[in-house]
Design a protein around this motif. Structure first.
Motif, PDB file in Angstrom:
ATOM      1  N   SER B 278       2.439  75.838 -41.789  1.00 38.78           N
ATOM      2  CA  SER B 278       1.636  76.889 -41.161  1.00 38.78           C
ATOM      3  C   SER B 278       0.731  77.558 -42.176  1.00 38.78           C
ATOM      4  O   SER B 278       1.097  77.710 -43.345  1.00 38.78           O
ATOM      5  N   PRO B 279      -0.451  78.003 -41.742  1.00 39.81           N
ATOM      6  CA  PRO B 279      -1.291  78.783 -42.675  1.00 39.81           C
ATOM      7  C   PRO B 279      -0.669  80.129 -43.014  1.00 39.81           C
ATOM      8  O   PRO B 279      -1.101  80.789 -43.947  1.00 39.81           O
ATOM      9  N   LEU B 280       0.356  80.530 -42.250  1.00 36.38           N
ATOM     10  CA  LEU B 280       1.009  81.814 -42.518  1.00 36.38           C
ATOM     11  C   LEU B 280       2.099  81.693 -43.571  1.00 36.38           C
ATOM     12  O   LEU B 280       2.637  82.689 -44.034  1.00 36.38           O
ATOM     13  N   GLU B 281       2.441  80.433 -43.942  1.00 34.01           N
ATOM     14  CA  GLU B 281       3.536  80.242 -44.894  1.00 34.01           C
ATOM     15  C   GLU B 281       3.229  80.870 -46.237  1.00 34.01           C
ATOM     16  O   GLU B 281       2.085  80.876 -46.677  1.00 34.01           O
ATOM     17  N   MET B 282       4.293  81.397 -46.881  1.00 33.15           N
ATOM     18  CA  MET B 282       4.101  82.048 -48.192  1.00 33.15           C
ATOM     19  C   MET B 282       4.619  81.153 -49.297  1.00 33.15           C
ATOM     20  O   MET B 282       5.498  80.379 -49.097  1.00 33.15           O
TER      21      MET B 282
END
Lengths: 188, 282
Positions: B278-282
Motif C-alpha cells: 500500500s502507498p500508506l505503508e510505513m
C-alpha cells in the motif's frame, strides 16, 4: 416620461423578487430535508460494506463515526477474508483522506495498525532512554500488545496473511526484549 | 625582462588560481559523493567491541570450569537424594541406615558449598564485567542513539535466514553452553551483517547476566548461611529442605532449566513477502 420609466423599472424589480421568492417556496415544498441515516455496515460481503460506508461517510453527519465504520468493516472483512483486502482497505483509506474525512497521518495509522508488520505505536521522536520510566515503558508495552491484536485481526483474520502476521509477532517479541534490556541499561 | 617576469608572475598566479578552483571542485565532488552516501546509511550500532567479546568468552570459560568442578559432586548429591527418598527416610531420621545416608548427603553438600564458595567470586566478577560493559554499550548505542521506531528498523534489517535459529529466543541450558553460543554469534556477527539479531543477542546476554548476578548473590548468601548452620549444629546428619533448594538453585545457575520455551510463534514455511504494498505503508 421619467415617472413612467421609474414605474416600469420598479414593477420589473418587484416581479423579479416575487418570482425568486415563489421559486424558493415551491422548491422547499417539493424537496424534504434529508437527515442521513448513519447505519454501520453489516453482512459478509466486504465490497458491499465498503460501498455502503463510502455512501454514508459522504454525509457530513456520518463523518464523526469513521472509527466505528472502520472497525465494523474489519469485522466484515474477517467474514470475507482474502489477500486483496489489503488493497481494498488501503483504497478506502485513501478515499477517506481525499474526501477530507481523515488526514494522511490517521490514514497511515489505520492501515499500518491492521495491515502492516510495522508497529505504529513506536514513535520516532525521542531516544529510547527518554521512554524508560517504568510507567512509560509499561504503557508502550500495553500499546504494542493492543497493536499486535489489531494486526492479528487485519493480517491474520481479514487477509489470511499468516507469514506477515508471524513476522509481526516475531518482531513484537524482539522489540519487547530490546526494550526491556535497553530500559534496564538506561535506568541503571 | 620585466615583461617576462610579469608574464611568469601572471602564469604562476593563474596556476595557483587554477589549482584553487580544482581543489574547490574536488571538495565539492567529494562532498557531493560522500555526504549523501553517509546520509543514506543508518548510524552504525557498535554493541560488541573486542572487550565485550572477550568478556563473554571469559564468562563462558569460567562457567565451564565451574560446571566441570561441580558436575561430579552434584551427581553424587542426586544419587544420595534419590536413595534417601527411596528409603523413605523422611520422618525416619533416627533409623541407623537413614542416619548414614543423611550423613553422607550432608558431607557431599558441604563439599559442594566449599567448591562453590571457591568458584563463585571469579564467576561473579566475570559475569559482572560482561554485564557492565554490555550495559554501557546498550545504553549508548540503543538507549541514546536510537528511537523506539529505530529499534524496530534495526530488527527489520535482519536478513531472513541469517542464522539457523532465531537468536533472540531466550536460551535455556548450561550457562557455559549459553555463553559459548553467545560468543560464537557475537564473533561471527559482523561477518553475517545481521545488526538486528546482534542487538537482540546483546539484549539477551545482558538480561541473562543480570539474572545470573542476582542468582549468584543469593547463592553466596545462602552458602554463608548454610555453612553457619552446619557449623552451629554440626548437623551432618540433618537433612533440611533448604539443602535441596540450594542444590536446585545451583543447578539453575549452571545447567539452566529444561522445558523452558518462549512464546514466539514460528512463521510457516514459504515466502514472507506480502503480495500487495500500500502507498500508506510505513
Amino acid at each position: 416620461m421619467i415617472k413612467l420609466r421609474k414605474k416600469i423599472y420598479f414593477s420589473k424589480k418587484a416581479f423579479f423578487v416575487i418570482a425568486v421568492l415563489g421559486l424558493l417556496i415551491s422548491s422547499c415544498g417539493n424537496r424534504k430535508y434529508v437527515v442521513p441515516n448513519c447505519t454501520l455496515p453489516s453482512g459478509v460481503n466486504i465490497e458491499e460494506a465498503l460501498a455502503h460506508s463510502r455512501e454514508d461517510l459522504g454525509h457530513l453527519q456520518c463523518e464523526t463515526m469513521f472509527d466505528s465504520y472502520y472497525r465494523r468493516l474489519i469485522e466484515v472483512a474477517k467474514r470475507d477474508p482474502g489477500m486483496e483486502n489489503k488493497r481494498r482497505f488501503s483504497e478506502f483509506l485513501e478515499w477517506a483522506n481525499d474526501e477530507g474525512i481523515i488526514d494522511k497521518i490517521q490514514a497511515r495509522s489505520y492501515y499500518n495498525r491492521y495491515f502492516n508488520t510495522t508497529f505504529i505505536s513506536l514513535t520516532d521522536d525521542f531516544n529510547v532512554c527518554s521512554s524508560c520510566s517504568e510507567t512509560t515503558q509499561k504503557e508502550i508495552e500495553i500499546q504494542l500488545e493492543e497493536e499486535l491484536r489489531q494486526k492479528e485481526e487485519g493480517l491474520l483474520r481479514a487477509c489470511r496473511d499468516k507469514n506477515a502476521y508471524y513476522a509481526a509477532a516475531d518482531q513484537y517479541n524482539s522489540i519487547l526484549l530490546l526494550l526491556d534490556a535497553t530500559c534496564t541499561a538506561c535506568r541503571n | 625582462m620585466r615583461k617576462l617576469k610579469s608574464i611568469e608572475f601572471s602564469v604562476s598566479r593563474r596556476g595557483r588560481l587554477f589549482c584553487r578552483i580544482l581543489v574547490i571542485f574536488a571538495v565539492f565532488a567529494i562532498a557531493g559523493g560522500e555526504i549523501p552516501a553517509t546520509a543514506k546509511q543508518s548510524p552504525t550500532i557498535r554493541l560488541f567491541p573486542t572487550t565485550v567479546v572477550e568478556n563473554i568468552k571469559h564468562t563462558g570459560q569460567a562457567a565451564k570450569a565451574m560446571e566441570e568442578d561441580l558436575q561430579d559432586v552434584i551427581d553424587r548429591l542426586n544419587q544420595q537424594e534419590e536413595l534417601y527418598m527411596a528409603s523413605k527416610c523422611e520422618g525416619a531420621q533416627a533409623e541407623p541406615g537413614c542416619r548414614e545416608i543423611a550423613s553422607q548427603l550432608g558431607q557431599t553438600y558441604l563439599e559442594m558449598l566449599n567448591l562453590m564458595e571457591n568458584r563463585l567470586p571469579g564467576m561473579e566478577d566475570s559475569v559482572r564485567a560482561t554485564s557492565t560493559s554490555l550495559e554501557s554499550r546498550i545504553r549508548k548505542e540503543l538507549g541514546r542513539k536510537t528511537t523506539l521506531r529505530g529499534l524496530q528498523k534495526l530488527l527489520e534489517k535482519t536478513p531472513q535466514g541469517a542464522t539457523d535459529q532465531r537468536p533472540y529466543k531466550r536460551r535455556s541450558g548450561r550457562l557455559s553452553e549459553k555463553f559459548r553460543q553467545y560468543y560464537r554469534l557475537v564473533a561471527m556477527g559482523p561477518r553475517t551483517g545481521s545488526g538486528g539479531s546482534l542487538a537482540a543477542v546483546a539484549a539477551e546476554i545482558y538480561l541473562d547476566t543480570q539474572e545470573v548476578q542476582d542468582l549468584i548473590a543469593l547463592t553466596r548468601d545462602e552458602i554463608s548461611r548454610a555453612k553457619l548452620m552446619i557449623d552451629l549444629d554440626q548437623a551432618y546428619g540433618i537433612i533440611t529442605p533448604e539443602m535441596f533448594e540450594m542444590v536446585g538453585r545451583v543447578k539453575t545457575i549452571l545447567f539452566g532449566e529444561t522445558g523452558e520455551e518462549e512464546g514466539i510463534p514460528g512463521p510457516p514455511p514459504g515466502n514472507t513477502k506480502a503480495e500487495y504494498q500500500s502507498p500508506l505503508e510505513m
